[in-house]
Scaffold this motif. Structure first.
Motif, PDB file in Angstrom:
ATOM      1  N   THR A   1       0.818  -1.226   0.000  1.00  0.00           N
ATOM      2  CA  THR A   1       0.000   0.000   0.000  1.00  0.00           C
ATOM      3  C   THR A   1       0.849   1.272   0.000  1.00  0.00           C
ATOM      4  O   THR A   1       0.474   2.270  -0.601  1.00  0.00           O
ATOM      5  CB  THR A   1      -0.919   0.019   1.231  1.00  0.00           C
ATOM      6  N   VAL A   2       2.009   1.244   0.681  1.00  0.00           N
ATOM      7  CA  VAL A   2       2.838   2.445   0.804  1.00  0.00           C
ATOM      8  C   VAL A   2       3.628   2.725  -0.468  1.00  0.00           C
ATOM      9  O   VAL A   2       3.666   3.863  -0.965  1.00  0.00           O
ATOM     10  CB  VAL A   2       3.790   2.317   2.008  1.00  0.00           C
ATOM     11  N   LEU A   3       4.264   1.708  -1.025  1.00  0.00           N
ATOM     12  CA  LEU A   3       5.124   1.920  -2.195  1.00  0.00           C
ATOM     13  C   LEU A   3       4.363   2.477  -3.399  1.00  0.00           C
ATOM     14  O   LEU A   3       4.823   3.430  -4.033  1.00  0.00           O
ATOM     15  CB  LEU A   3       5.833   0.608  -2.560  1.00  0.00           C
TER      16      LEU A   3
ATOM     17  N   ILE B   1       3.048   6.915  -7.229  1.00  0.00           N
ATOM     18  CA  ILE B   1       1.964   7.681  -7.873  1.00  0.00           C
ATOM     19  C   ILE B   1       2.160   9.173  -7.645  1.00  0.00           C
ATOM     20  O   ILE B   1       2.012   9.994  -8.567  1.00  0.00           O
ATOM     21  CB  ILE B   1       0.594   7.216  -7.338  1.00  0.00           C
ATOM     22  N   ILE B   2       2.499   9.573  -6.406  1.00  0.00           N
ATOM     23  CA  ILE B   2       2.745  10.994  -6.114  1.00  0.00           C
ATOM     24  C   ILE B   2       3.885  11.520  -6.975  1.00  0.00           C
ATOM     25  O   ILE B   2       3.813  12.612  -7.552  1.00  0.00           O
ATOM     26  CB  ILE B   2       3.057  11.187  -4.624  1.00  0.00           C
TER      27      ILE B   2
ATOM     28  N   LEU C   1      11.971   8.979  -5.069  1.00  0.00           N
ATOM     29  CA  LEU C   1      13.208   8.438  -4.526  1.00  0.00           C
ATOM     30  C   LEU C   1      12.943   7.591  -3.274  1.00  0.00           C
ATOM     31  O   LEU C   1      13.523   6.514  -3.102  1.00  0.00           O
ATOM     32  CB  LEU C   1      14.170   9.579  -4.199  1.00  0.00           C
ATOM     33  N   LEU C   2      12.059   8.084  -2.399  1.00  0.00           N
ATOM     34  CA  LEU C   2      11.705   7.311  -1.215  1.00  0.00           C
ATOM     35  C   LEU C   2      11.055   5.984  -1.601  1.00  0.00           C
ATOM     36  O   LEU C   2      11.287   4.958  -0.961  1.00  0.00           O
ATOM     37  CB  LEU C   2      10.759   8.121  -0.325  1.00  0.00           C
ATOM     38  N   GLY C   3      10.229   6.012  -2.632  1.00  0.00           N
ATOM     39  CA  GLY C   3       9.606   4.782  -3.104  1.00  0.00           C
ATOM     40  C   GLY C   3      10.641   3.766  -3.553  1.00  0.00           C
ATOM     41  O   GLY C   3      10.538   2.567  -3.238  1.00  0.00           O
TER      42      GLY C   3
ATOM     43  N   LEU D   1      12.577   2.427  -0.382  1.00  0.00           N
ATOM     44  CA  LEU D   1      11.751   1.493   0.384  1.00  0.00           C
ATOM     45  C   LEU D   1      11.531   0.187  -0.373  1.00  0.00           C
ATOM     46  O   LEU D   1      11.445  -0.889   0.228  1.00  0.00           O
ATOM     47  CB  LEU D   1      10.411   2.141   0.724  1.00  0.00           C
ATOM     48  N   LEU D   2      11.453   0.271  -1.713  1.00  0.00           N
ATOM     49  CA  LEU D   2      11.298  -0.952  -2.509  1.00  0.00           C
ATOM     50  C   LEU D   2      12.529  -1.840  -2.383  1.00  0.00           C
ATOM     51  O   LEU D   2      12.424  -3.062  -2.222  1.00  0.00           O
ATOM     52  CB  LEU D   2      11.058  -0.573  -3.974  1.00  0.00           C
ATOM     53  N   VAL D   3      13.731  -1.221  -2.411  1.00  0.00           N
ATOM     54  CA  VAL D   3      14.974  -1.989  -2.274  1.00  0.00           C
ATOM     55  C   VAL D   3      15.060  -2.616  -0.886  1.00  0.00           C
ATOM     56  O   VAL D   3      15.418  -3.790  -0.739  1.00  0.00           O
ATOM     57  CB  VAL D   3      16.187  -1.075  -2.539  1.00  0.00           C
TER      58      VAL D   3
END
Length: 325
Positions: free
Chosen positions: A49-51, A56-57, A302-304, A307-309
């Motif tokens: 849900t977060v990634l 999208i943002i 970048l945060l996405g 966090l994905l890594v």
């Protein structure tokens, strides 16, 4: 001595019931609100849900920011339908006491507020035992330089550029928020029991020779009274209307700016400037909004990725540990 003991009151947090007294019930009412039985929803934050939210943002904000930034940079600040601004630097119109130093009832034409201004206007509320109109620090510090623009052509004398002084204020300010007080036939008579602000050269009823641009409804005054949010700002001073689609408003050539210097800025270490600008669908030239959108979108994207890594790394570690056990 024997004493009656009420166990129910102790459970509810109240004192023991006195002998011969009536028990006081401290239990809250049996309602959904007081018993905390209202329906509630609590999101469960997971990678699934977060990634997507971060991505999208980023994908939405970055293109919007680029579009706004490019549009702002395409605004030419010399030619086209031209708006003339004056700018000030290091002038804090957003200071709390400065912003409050005004009387909106007085500016709206209220007769009682005209003669008895709000105490928020102190120390610019009264002078020479008369009420100041308009009162307050904002009005007292009104910008009053005079700017004149001339085209230096082949003629022996410069050609003045017509500068329109009406139409520079918001319609709601001009027709709703700012009104002259009712009363006598002349504007001077309506302000007869008041005095001008301390730093003004002339009273409010002499700001302009045209009746529909004089007094509290003077558009230069109205523009100044709309305080700026940042210490470096610009305010609309005049309009240069385009007379023909076949000719530019300001033809190429040399121009001469004549400034009548009335507004000192050395006391607050400020600077003054004059800007000629066109406008677009987003207003005048201002790259800040586009940069802000690009920055927020880039940070979110970048945060996405980060966090994905992290999620991929620790998920694989967890799976490996499960297999080993």
């Amino acid at each position: 001595m024997a004493m009656n003991y009420n166990a129910k009151d102790e459970v509810d947090g109240g004192p023991p019931c006195p002998p011969g007294g009536t028990a006081k019930n401290r239990r809250p009412d049996n309602t959904a609100f007081k018993q905390q039985r209202l329906p509630a929803w609590q999101p469960i934050l997971t990678a699934g849900t977060v990634l997507p939210t971060f991505f999208i943002i980023g994908l939405i904000f970055i293109p919007i920011g680029i579009g706004i930034f490019v549009t702002s940079n395409n605004i030419r600040e010399i030619e086209g339908n031209v708006f003339m601004y004056y700018g000030l630097s290091n002038f804090y119109q957003n200071h709390r006491r400065y912003v409050k130093s005004r009387d909106d009832s007085q500016l709206n034409g209220d007769s009682s507020a005209l003669l008895n201004p709000s105490k928020e206007c102190e120390p610019y509320r009264r002078n020479e035992d008369k009420p100041i109109a308009p009162c307050g620090a904002i009005a007292n510090s009104m910008f009053n330089d005079t700017l004149e623009l001339f085209l230096v052509g082949n003629e022996s004398y410069p050609i003045p550029i017509p500068l329109k002084k009406k139409g520079i204020a918001w319609w709601t300010d001009k027709n709703v928020k700012f009104r002259n007080p009712p009363g006598g036939e002349s504007l001077k008579e309506r302000f007869k029991d008041t005095t001008k602000p301390v730093n003004w050269v002339k009273p409010v009823y002499m700001l302009d020779s045209e009746p529909d641009n004089n007094g509290f409804i003077n558009e230069d005054f109205i523009v100044w009274m709309r305080t700026a949010a940042l210490p470096t700002f610009r305010k609309l001073y005049r309009l240069i209307e385009r007379k023909s689609d076949l000719h530019p408003t300001l033809p190429a050539g040399r121009y001469y700016l004549n400034i009548t210097y009335n507004y000192p800025v050395h006391s607050f270490d400020g600077r003054k400037r004059m800007i000629l600008s066109t406008i677009s669908w987003m207003g005048g030239k201002n790259p800040f909004l586009g940069i802000a959108y690009i920055a927020i979108g880039s940070i979110s994207f970048l945060l996405g990725v980060v966090l994905l890594v992290i999620n991929h790394k620790y998920r694989n570690s967890s799976n490996t540990a499960d297999i080993t056990i």
